[in-house]
Design a protein around this motif. Structure first.
Motif, short mmCIF file in Angstrom:
data_model
loop_
_atom_site.label_atom_id
_atom_site.label_comp_id
_atom_site.label_asym_id
_atom_site.label_seq_id
_atom_site.Cartn_x
_atom_site.Cartn_y
_atom_site.Cartn_z
N UNK A 36 25.72 24.13 29.72
CA UNK A 36 24.76 23.05 29.45
C UNK A 36 24.71 22.80 27.94
N UNK A 37 24.00 21.76 27.56
CA UNK A 37 23.83 21.41 26.16
C UNK A 37 25.20 21.23 25.49
N UNK A 38 26.04 20.41 26.13
CA UNK A 38 27.40 20.13 25.64
C UNK A 38 28.24 21.40 25.46
N UNK A 39 28.06 22.35 26.37
CA UNK A 39 28.85 23.56 26.35
C UNK A 39 28.38 24.62 25.38
N UNK A 40 27.25 24.40 24.70
CA UNK A 40 26.77 25.37 23.72
C UNK A 40 25.95 26.49 24.36
N UNK A 41 25.53 26.30 25.60
CA UNK A 41 24.73 27.32 26.29
C UNK A 41 25.23 27.47 27.71
N UNK A 42 24.92 28.62 28.29
CA UNK A 42 25.22 28.85 29.70
C UNK A 42 23.89 29.03 30.43
N UNK A 43 23.83 28.53 31.65
CA UNK A 43 22.64 28.68 32.48
C UNK A 43 23.09 29.05 33.88
#
Length: 99
Positions: A36-43
């Motif tokens: 998520x967040x343009x690939x900057x985070x994982x959820x």
């Protein structure tokens, strides 16, 4: 300042994700890791997040998760989890003077 605190706890076992906070009726929900967040985070989708207000409640949830973890014996350890667990504490603070 006012704060909201919530926690989640998952297990990675044999490349499968398990929600250690889920109630028995929720255990069949499919968990997936999403960027998520343009690939900057994982959820993790469908992961149970529990609001907590005391340290005692957090300890209770950690004990519940510990009991839910998968365990099996290995030649080196009689009671090995053979899994990884990820505990997350989410802290959200609001400064009412800045609103």
């Amino acid at each position: 300042w006012t704060y909201d605190v919530s926690v989640s706890h998952l297990e990675i076992y044999n490349e499968n994700l398990r929600d250690l906070m889920a109630q028995p009726s929720q255990e069949l929900r499919k968990l997936e890791i999403k960027h998520v967040d343009n690939g900057r985070m994982a959820a993790v989708t469908n992961l149970q997040v529990v609001d907590v207000t005391t340290a005692a409640h957090v300890e209770e949830l950690l004990l519940q998760a510990h009991e839910a973890r998968a365990t099996a014996a290995t030649i080196h350890n009689e009671r090995s989890s053979r899994s990884h667990s990820v505990f997350c504490m989410h802290l959200h603070g609001v400064n009412s003077e800045c609103l």
